[in-house]
Design a protein around this motif. Structure first.
Motif, PDB file in Angstrom:
ATOM      1  N   ARG A   1      -2.411  24.316  70.305  1.00 42.98           N
ATOM      2  CA  ARG A   1      -1.199  24.516  69.509  1.00 42.98           C
ATOM      3  C   ARG A   1      -0.289  25.554  70.154  1.00 42.98           C
ATOM      4  NH1 ARG A   1       0.188  28.340  66.494  1.00 42.98           N
ATOM      5  NH2 ARG A   1      -1.894  29.251  66.456  1.00 42.98           N
TER       6      ARG A   1
ATOM      7  N   ASP B   1       1.434  23.994  73.035  1.00 43.62           N
ATOM      8  CA  ASP B   1       2.512  23.097  72.586  1.00 43.62           C
ATOM      9  C   ASP B   1       3.753  23.888  72.180  1.00 43.62           C
ATOM     10  OD1 ASP B   1       0.885  20.959  73.049  1.00 43.62           O
ATOM     11  OD2 ASP B   1       0.284  20.683  70.939  1.00 43.62           O
ATOM     12  N   GLU B   2       3.546  25.030  71.479  1.00 47.82           N
ATOM     13  CA  GLU B   2       4.681  25.847  71.075  1.00 47.82           C
ATOM     14  C   GLU B   2       5.418  26.405  72.280  1.00 47.82           C
ATOM     15  OE1 GLU B   2       3.009  28.768  68.549  1.00 47.82           O
ATOM     16  OE2 GLU B   2       2.780  27.439  66.799  1.00 47.82           O
TER      17      GLU B   2
ATOM     18  N   PHE C   1       5.422  25.083  75.288  1.00 46.78           N
ATOM     19  CA  PHE C   1       6.047  23.943  75.948  1.00 46.78           C
ATOM     20  C   PHE C   1       7.358  23.585  75.262  1.00 46.78           C
ATOM     21  CE2 PHE C   1       6.843  19.597  77.099  1.00 46.78           C
ATOM     22  CZ  PHE C   1       6.368  19.463  78.413  1.00 46.78           C
ATOM     23  N   ALA C   2       7.335  23.555  73.915  1.00 46.50           N
ATOM     24  CA  ALA C   2       8.537  23.203  73.164  1.00 46.50           C
ATOM     25  C   ALA C   2       9.648  24.223  73.365  1.00 46.50           C
ATOM     26  CB  ALA C   2       8.199  23.078  71.678  1.00 46.50           C
TER      27      ALA C   2
ATOM     28  N   ALA D   1       2.757  27.939  78.724  1.00 42.37           N
ATOM     29  CA  ALA D   1       2.081  26.744  78.210  1.00 42.37           C
ATOM     30  C   ALA D   1       0.932  26.347  79.120  1.00 42.37           C
ATOM     31  CB  ALA D   1       3.088  25.603  78.082  1.00 42.37           C
TER      32      ALA D   1
ATOM     33  N   TYR E   1      -3.059  25.876  77.985  1.00 43.70           N
ATOM     34  CA  TYR E   1      -3.795  24.615  78.168  1.00 43.70           C
ATOM     35  C   TYR E   1      -5.039  24.836  79.031  1.00 43.70           C
ATOM     36  CZ  TYR E   1       0.263  22.171  76.197  1.00 43.70           C
ATOM     37  OH  TYR E   1       1.262  21.734  75.385  1.00 43.70           O
TER      38      TYR E   1
ATOM     39  N   TYR F   1      -5.722  15.528  76.976  1.00 45.09           N
ATOM     40  CA  TYR F   1      -4.403  15.983  76.527  1.00 45.09           C
ATOM     41  C   TYR F   1      -3.951  17.256  77.228  1.00 45.09           C
ATOM     42  CZ  TYR F   1      -0.598  17.659  73.628  1.00 45.09           C
ATOM     43  OH  TYR F   1       0.611  18.148  73.206  1.00 45.09           O
TER      44      TYR F   1
ATOM     45  N   GLN G   1      -0.665  17.680  79.812  1.00 49.71           N
ATOM     46  CA  GLN G   1       0.400  18.613  79.508  1.00 49.71           C
ATOM     47  C   GLN G   1       0.626  19.613  80.650  1.00 49.71           C
ATOM     48  OE1 GLN G   1       2.005  16.950  77.183  1.00 49.71           O
ATOM     49  NE2 GLN G   1       2.448  18.879  76.085  1.00 49.71           N
TER      50      GLN G   1
END
Length: 895
Positions: free
Chosen positions: A500, A503-504, A506-507, A514, A518, A530, A534
């Motif tokens: 999570r 993902d935050e 990355f966004a 990010a 990962y 996944y 990413q």
């Protein structure tokens, strides 16, 4: 003596009584009206709204429809109803200012007064307070601390009820500022409180003396009442409390004595002399010096020695013995005693009837013995079956025995006990079955991996049968499995949290951050697809960012050049530069936005030029209308210019000039119209309906089609017509009611009805003639004559007349009758009070009209409780704002 016109007023109230005056007051009554208004305003300012309402109502009855009095009455009613309104807000500010001023918080008080003046700017009192505070703040500074210290100390002493010391402190404050109203008020308050305290001390002493007198008369209830009244005045007075405790002890002693005497007298009346003598002796132990119980004991001793009493005693003894034998089922002995009683009283019905009844009982004895034998046999069989463990058979025997003797407790108790034993066995079997069922359900849930539900069922089984090993073992096994699941869940949660976070980042385009999140997740769960995908995507994004940085540099340089042209209003070069920037980065919106701004500015410049041409054209046209004094067209054209250019000074100036010209033209007409309408409203409010009609008709000459004036004219005309009709009907009704009462010799109601008829305002003489005739009745029934010669009582003085207390049997129908006249020209009230040597018990208010004619006032005081309940010995009269001549005062008895 020259015959005088006499108008009689009868008043029947509980305390304050107010009369209605004539609808048409003469000019000389204005002073009385003003005095009433002044008194009402004083009461209003003192927050005595009930008294203020009385004075304002009296003013309205003297000057019917008066707007000022009505407004004050309405304001008073509003205050009484505690409703908010404009005057409420004004008085809230005013009261707040007064309180702050009294507390020497002058700056805060000034703010409150100024708020009040925003509501009523011309209020004299408030303006005076403001001026006084400003003057004081400007001039007085030196002695303020000493003054405030004295005031604070005085108020603290007041709080501590040290009234004498408080008076000295407030006097000290007044020596510093002799004109300070708050110090005067506080000194007056402290002086009043000191006087009140001293008066209370005197009252308490009088109550204590009265209590002592009641104790001497052995009236302890009244003594207790007096001491309780004293304690209500000074609750912490230990001496009074001790006296009250003593009186209550004596009261309890008297009550105990009275109770014993009452019981003894009752026994004596029943000829139960032994009990009577015992209670008389007990009463002597409570109160030794009483002669009545001693006399009764001597009388009882004498009576107990007579033959009749001895025979009665032997009879009573035989009856008692017979009843004892009867109760113990010794029937033959009971019959012998009843026969013995008959030897003393041969015709005694009780003994005769009981002998017959007992002989019948003896005949039934054999049947009862057989029943008893059967009962005993059933109990023996029941106990035998119970001892053998045959509970159900034993229960049947006990139930049969209980049916034979329903009132016997033993078989009934045994039935309940055996039923309880059978129920306990059934309950135990039910719990075992429930335990087996719940364990089976728990096992099924455990096999289905529903561990929490299984644990609940095993726990439920333990509640049914405690200390069972199997459920406890399964619960421990479930707890171990749940712990393993929790550990696996924690690892999964940590992995999900890292993903999570990645993902935050990355966004948010924080691609390097990010990648780190990962990679941390892959350390927990290697090979997961996944996070691996990413990481690859984030690395590609980093490469694109590096490529775009060079293009951004070129784009920003072109944008800077275009913005410089935009600022310099070089629209042609700015358009070329923004188009170049848009070609480099087609997705960027900024160049397109700026190009749109340039287009709008070019259009605005063209529109402004067109607007200026239109303004010049309209200005020429409007000025032509203005010169020609065509005010409406000129005003309309200038408004069109303002709509195009609101700051146009020429148009705004011309509009203001035209407005002034139009307003001046209409002002005179409106003024005349308003004056006529105001006059009409004033006359209508004062119920001068003919004058109001003339005023409204004049208003219609200025505005012929005015709906308001037409409506008010119609309303007033209708009201005037209705009023005259209503007054005639009201007068006839009052006269009919009065004539009927007079014929029935009900003079009280007749006077009231004739007075109302006279006050209707039709100026007829018949009611006055009848009132004069009735007045002679009250002269014939007088009980006390207090004055029979003309006597003048000056304004604001008090004249007291004393008399012997009226017999209480006559007080309920008492009337006070006086013949008095006003020696001046103004109407005013006269306060009438009455009381005894210690107290002022009641009173009423009489209106004194300004007609210089003698009037007979008849006041029913018998309806006032304090007149009836107290031995009143004086009555006094206090005229306000005028002198009164009293020719006759008497107390009469009504019918």
């Amino acid at each position: 003596m020259q015959r005088k016109f006499i108008a009689i007023f009868i008043l029947i109230t509980s305390f304050f009584i107010v009369f209605s005056f004539s609808n048409k007051l003469q000019a000389q009554e204005n002073q009385s009206y003003e005095q009433l208004m002044k008194s009402g305003n004083e009461k209003f300012d003192q927050s005595d709204f009930v008294s203020a309402k009385t004075y304002f109502e009296m003013a309205l009855r003297q000057k019917e429809g008066d707007q000022a009095a009505q407004l004050k009455l309405n304001a008073t009613k509003e205050m009484l109803r505690k409703q908010m309104g404009k005057q409420d807000v004004f008085y809230d500010y005013l009261d707040s200012g007064d309180r702050l001023k009294e507390s020497n918080k002058l700056e805060e008080a000034l703010l409150e007064y100024e708020k009040a003046l925003k509501i009523f700017p011309d209020d004299q009192y408030t303006n005076h307070q403001v001026d006084e505070i400003k003057e004081f703040l400007a001039k007085e500074k030196v002695s303020l601390d000493s003054f405030e210290a004295a005031m604070r100390t005085g108020e603290s002493l007041l709080t501590d009820k040290k009234f004498q010391e408080a008076v000295l402190k407030f006097q000290e404050a007044l020596e510093i500022y002799p004109d300070r109203q708050d110090a005067k008020d506080k000194l007056r308050e402290a002086t009043v409180l000191l006087a009140d305290f001293q008066l209370k001390e005197q009252t308490v002493e009088k109550l204590r003396d009265a209590a002592k007198q009641f104790v001497l008369r052995k009236n302890y209830a009244e003594a207790e009442t007096k001491l309780l009244e004293a304690l209500q005045i000074f609750p912490e007075n230990k001496e009074v409390a001790a006296e009250l405790e003593t009186v209550r002890t004596q009261k309890e002693k008297a009550m105990a004595y009275d109770a014993l005497i009452t019981q003894a007298d009752s026994y004596y009346e029943q000829k139960n002399f032994l009990e009577a003598k015992k209670h008389y002796q007990q009463s002597l132990s409570v109160w030794q010096d009483q002669t009545y119980p001693k006399d009764m004991i001597d009388r009882i001793d004498s009576m107990m020695q007579s033959d009749a009493y001895i025979a009665q005693q032997n009879y009573d003894e035989a009856i008692v013995q017979a009843q004892i034998f009867e109760k113990n089922e010794k029937l033959e002995d009971a019959i012998n005693q009843y026969n013995r009683a008959l030897s003393y009283k041969p015709d005694d019905v009780l003994a005769t009837e009981r002998i017959a009844a007992l002989q019948e009982l003896l005949a039934n004895a054999i049947a009862r013995e057989e029943l008893e034998q059967q009962y005993v046999l059933l109990l023996q069989n029941a106990e035998k079956e119970e001892n053998a463990g045959k509970i159900e058979l034993a229960l049947n025997h006990y139930m049969e025995a209980s049916e034979l003797k329903p009132h016997e407790a033993y078989p009934r108790d045994k039935v309940l006990d055996l039923q309880a034993q059978l129920q306990a066995v059934a309950d135990e079997q039910s719990r075992k079955e429930s335990y087996d069922r719940v364990v089976a359900e728990a096992d099924q849930l455990f096999v289905a991996k529903q561990l929490m539900q299984a644990k609940e069922r095993y726990t439920q089984a333990l509640q049914l049968l405690v200390n069972q090993e199997y459920p406890q073992t399964k619960i421990r096994e479930i707890d171990a499995l749940l712990a393993e699941q929790a550990e696996a869940m924690a690892l999964e949660n940590r992995f999900d949290d890292l993903v999570r976070q990645g993902d935050e980042a990355f966004a948010s385009k924080q691609f390097q951050n990010a990648i780190e999140r990962y990679e941390a997740a892959l350390e927990l769960k290697q090979g997961e697809a996944y996070p691996t995908e990413q990481i690859a995507t984030a690395k590609r994004e980093l490469e694109l960012i590096a490529q775009n940085e060079a293009l951004n540099g070129e784009y920003n340089a072109v944008i800077k050049r275009a913005d410089d042209f935009f600022v310099a209003s070089d629209w042609e070069n700015a358009i070329a530069a923004y188009n170049e920037a848009a070609a480099k980065k087609p997705s960027e919106t900024y160049p397109h936005t700026q190009l749109e701004q340039i287009r709008l500015k070019q259009e605005a410049l063209a529109a402004e030029a067109s607007k200026q041409q239109e303004i010049e054209r309209l200005t020429v046209l409007a000025d032509e209308h203005f010169v020609e004094k065509n005010w409406t067209e000129a005003q309309s054209t200038y408004i069109q210019i303002i709509q195009l250019e609101s700051t146009n000074s020429h148009a705004n100036t011309r509009i203001a000039e035209i407005k002034s010209i139009l307003e001046a033209a209409a002002l005179e007409l409106e003024k005349n119209y308003n004056l006529a309408m105001t006059q009409g409203d004033l006359e209508a409010e004062q119920r001068n309906y003919p004058e109001a009609i003339v005023a409204y008709q004049q208003a219609l000459t200025y505005k012929p089609d005015d709906a308001i004036a037409s409506s008010k004219l119609n309303d007033v005309q209708r009201i005037y017509d209705e009023k005259m009709n209503a007054l005639t009907a009201e007068y006839n009704a009052f006269v009919a009611e009065a004539d009927a009462a007079y014929k029935a010799k009900n003079y009280e109601n007749a006077i009231e009805a004739y007075t109302k008829a006279d006050q209707v305002g039709l100026d007829k003489t018949y009611p006055r003639e009848m009132l004069e005739a009735i007045s002679s009745y009250f002269e014939e029934t007088k009980l006390a004559e207090l004055n029979s010669q003309p006597l003048v009582i000056e304004r604001y003085t008090t004249k007291r007349f004393e008399f012997e207390p009226i017999n209480i049997s006559d007080r309920r129908t008492n009337f006070v009758m006086l013949r008095a006249r006003n020696t001046g020209t103004g109407t005013f009230p006269m306060i009438v009070s009455y009381g005894d040597k210690n107290n002022r018990n009641g009173g009423f208010v009489l209106p004194i009209p300004a007609d210089n004619e003698y009037r007979v006032y008849i006041v029913r005081v018998g309806s006032q409780y304090k007149w009836f309940s107290e031995d009143n010995t004086w009555i006094e009269f206090s005229p306000e704002n005028g002198d009164v001549e009293i020719e006759m005062i008497q107390i009469s008895k009504g019918g």
